[in-house]
Design an enzyme around this catalytic site. Sequence first.
Site, PDB file in Angstrom:
ATOM      1  N   HIS B  67       0.862  -1.058  -0.321  1.00  0.00           N
ATOM      2  CA  HIS B  67      -0.196  -0.047  -0.252  1.00  0.00           C
ATOM      3  C   HIS B  67       1.304   1.658   0.192  1.00  0.00           C
ATOM      4  O   HIS B  67       0.251   1.704  -0.377  1.00  0.00           O
ATOM      5  CB  HIS B  67      -1.334   0.144   0.936  1.00  0.00           C
ATOM      6  CG  HIS B  67      -0.221   0.567   2.484  1.00  0.00           C
ATOM      7  ND1 HIS B  67      -0.287  -0.738   3.523  1.00  0.00           N
ATOM      8  CD2 HIS B  67      -0.032   1.654   3.181  1.00  0.00           C
ATOM      9  CE1 HIS B  67       0.640  -0.359   4.678  1.00  0.00           C
ATOM     10  NE2 HIS B  67       0.392   0.882   4.479  1.00  0.00           N
ATOM     11  N   ASP B  97      -0.303  -7.375   0.606  1.00  0.00           N
ATOM     12  CA  ASP B  97       0.196  -6.165   0.760  1.00  0.00           C
ATOM     13  C   ASP B  97       2.156  -6.694   1.264  1.00  0.00           C
ATOM     14  O   ASP B  97       2.669  -5.473   1.698  1.00  0.00           O
ATOM     15  CB  ASP B  97      -0.050  -5.511   2.765  1.00  0.00           C
ATOM     16  CG  ASP B  97      -0.304  -4.086   2.467  1.00  0.00           C
ATOM     17  OD1 ASP B  97       0.249  -3.675   1.341  1.00  0.00           O
ATOM     18  OD2 ASP B  97      -0.547  -3.419   3.542  1.00  0.00           O
ATOM     19  N   SER B 173       4.897   2.043   8.679  1.00  0.00           N
ATOM     20  CA  SER B 173       4.458   1.057   8.007  1.00  0.00           C
ATOM     21  C   SER B 173       5.933   0.463   6.641  1.00  0.00           C
ATOM     22  O   SER B 173       6.161   1.597   5.892  1.00  0.00           O
ATOM     23  CB  SER B 173       3.008   1.087   6.723  1.00  0.00           C
ATOM     24  OG  SER B 173       2.027   1.247   7.213  1.00  0.00           O
TER      25      SER B 173
END
Lengths: 326, 326, 326
Positions: B67, B97, B173
């Site tokens: 993402h 992901d 992230s």
Amino acid sequence: LHAEDLAPPKSNRQKWNFLSECVEKAMPALVHIQCEPPNNGQPFSHLHSTGSGFIIREDGLIVTNAHIVRGMKQVLVKIHDGKIYYGLVIAVDHVSDLAAIKIEAKNLPTLKLGDSKDVRAGEWVVALGSPFDLVNSAAAGIVSSVARGSEELGLQKAMEYIQSDVIIDFGNSGGPLVNLDGEAIGMNNMKGPTGISFSIPSNYIKDFVERAKVIDERSDNTQKQCFFLGVDFLTLTPNIIPELQTLRPDFPHDLGMGVVLIKVARGSPAFRYGLRPLDVITSINGQPIKVASEVTAAIASGQQLKIQFRRGQLTYETIVVPQPQY
Amino acid sequence: LHAEDLAPPKSNRQKWNFLSECVEKAMPALVHIQCEPPNNGQPFSHLHSTGSGFIIREDGLIVTNAHIVRGMKQVLVKIHDGKIYYGLVIAVDHVSDLAAIKIEAKNLPTLKLGDSKDVRAGEWVVALGSPFDLVNSAAAGIVSSVARGSEELGLQKAMEYIQSDVIIDFGNSGGPLVNLDGEAIGMNNMKGPTGISFSIPSNYIKDFVERAKVIDERSDNTQKQCFFLGVDFLTLTPNIIPELQTLRPDFPHDLGMGVVLIKVARGSPAFRYGLRPLDVITSINGQPIKVASEVTAAIASGQQLKIQFRRGQLTYETIVVPQPQY
Amino acid sequence: LHAEDLAPPKSNRQKWNFLSECVEKAMPALVHIQCEPPNNGQPFSHLHSTGSGFIIREDGLIVTNAHIVRGMKQVLVKIHDGKIYYGLVIAVDHVSDLAAIKIEAKNLPTLKLGDSKDVRAGEWVVALGSPFDLVNSAAAGIVSSVARGSEELGLQKAMEYIQSDVIIDFGNSGGPLVNLDGEAIGMNNMKGPTGISFSIPSNYIKDFVERAKVIDERSDNTQKQCFFLGVDFLTLTPNIIPELQTLRPDFPHDLGMGVVLIKVARGSPAFRYGLRPLDVITSINGQPIKVASEVTAAIASGQQLKIQFRRGQLTYETIVVPQPQY
């Protein structure tokens, strides 16, 4: 020469993971507690109040918070291996917020109650429980203060709490606070602002359990009707008002007392009659509400409740009927 | 007599700072990733989506979250010594992901992928990344649960995550979750409520990297047109709704699915056409939106998007055109 | 054979509680600071700005943050044993946000200032202070970054901070950040988002104290009139705007600078004239406001203040007169 002198040197991970030992030792005694569902057979749904507890006697004596069993005589208890039991609530103390539950089982893993007089500021602790319904979660921190007086928290009772910097959630309520020797030195009880958590010292729990044993022996297993409103709440204390105001800028600042709703279960009676998170209950049936246990008692009565509450600068009133459980 | 017997006794600080070793060992392999700026030459501005990643092969193979690269073929990569490279996105897996990026370099510091089957509850971990754009930050905690199933998080895929109590932010992230031996046992992926963080176990990353290597070899370096909307988002799961409702009392409670916006970059297309943080995207061009990867795919298409979204109790619609990148 | 070879093996709790030693060693030097109450004799009420500090010389030299003493010449100081002293503010540096206070006492417990150049990323630290007015609280964490530049925080000065993942609150301001050897390596100064905290490195404090000693010797104890507005505030920096927007969806996003109010004391002048948490002060008496110290200086002037502030998308103006202290 000893065997260990010949062993290969330990890696940092093998040497320093002292918290793993304590988590692995304590986790099997953790239980997940839920009030029975009202209309369908699906246990452990998100609709109902849930919390944690822990087994302190191998024949199934469990301790938890009084506000979790909220007036019920019987609850569902899920133990670490996934088995679900009916648990009988054998004793409740609303002042210390302690409850004892008995399930019919044998040879269960237990957690020893430590000596809370012996706790040191700065010592490592682990909180076990179900934050945000994530069962069997562990979180670590240190003891911030060994004896935080309830008067410092704006509570009108004479108790002291262990304050820690462990991040807990309402789903940790009733779960153990464990020291490095794998003993429960407290029961997680209240969440302050993030990083400020309060646990009931284990010596309170020991005293309570002594009294509960007596009750256990004379227990007649009578089941009484229980009721459900669908709210999680806590006593409004001055030191949490600034945080609530940051979450909601118009949170009332002129309230000296009340009980603030933290969660309102979707589809519950409270929800259907308009109650929402951060509402503050100020009176029920004309009686001013000062502490959380008064709300618990009102729900347990099963009677129609005329609830007055504040939302922002406005005062509202709603009439709710608690839902019978079984 | 050994030399160490004659050495002065170590101070507590020298004896117990085992996390420093692990941070110092792992930090050089951390990278900061950014999509290219659209209109000006200023790299690493706050306008664009950024995230973290880490180098796993000394010739510049980097892993991060899918993402973060959001449909782009090329991204900017800043390594620990401050050098900035163009990185080619060589493989993307939207289900797990994960994404792999290749930069042209040699002798880079790397992080070893550990064995995530071997992780213990309660073990010390450190998350490295750029929370709130503060690059090269380290945060510590313990593993709360070794295998949190995605179904417990309301995600419709068959994965397990490492849950930890490390406080992370969206800027973490793609960054590594490192154990005391300095190995990456996971990649930071999702932030729950404060103190509840989820990482993709390293064994998923190993599998993905094996597949990515094949793609790397046949890569033709073709650059395709990429697009930018200016939003950070995540799949709406039931267990985060209560927290969102506390942040915003009128957050819709009747939504079974959707994608909630976490940040909306000032001046971005999304911002100019009225999207704001905590809006929930429910459909795009008439198709219901269930998971974050559907939004990523829609942006990557570069086509005009008719976005339906919920804000509080109301439903809105806006038409946005993603902005071409280069 | 040594005595320790015959001693019973230590339990995990006895072996690993290295943070307890550091907390127990440092806590006695922690002090609680409060501006004098304006109208009644009740010290240490919740109405007034309070903060922490620590004793660095046994004859009563104390350091704290400049923004805690906010222009006052004399403050109340409560030491660990509960004794309350009047403290004279002998030196203030608004750029580094440091202040020195002197109380008349002897043989006080002190905290040694460590060498902040020597701090390592990942090392254990403990913050002592009064988060949410809970005095003598300890919280633990690691150093996230040894030298976070003030320009990365959007502050217009040339300083570096120690960033840690300790959870602190405004009540920790002025308290020590202690390493495992029980030395203060910093002073807690600013709270970012949860888990992102900034401390002034101890070497800045050493330099400041050298200068303060000179002032101490020539101090004439003159007391000057001091003023009170009833607000806690901090400089608005770009990296905290996204968090403020999540707390309050309509928080202004087009503000390049200003000072955001964090707390507004009930019943204070600021409160009575309409200021509320999350308001952003943009100008006072026609002068644009860029940093927190400009607000401090304006309050200290004691003059009527025409304050322009933003709340959501609207701009307001109010006129407030700071309240004389004694």
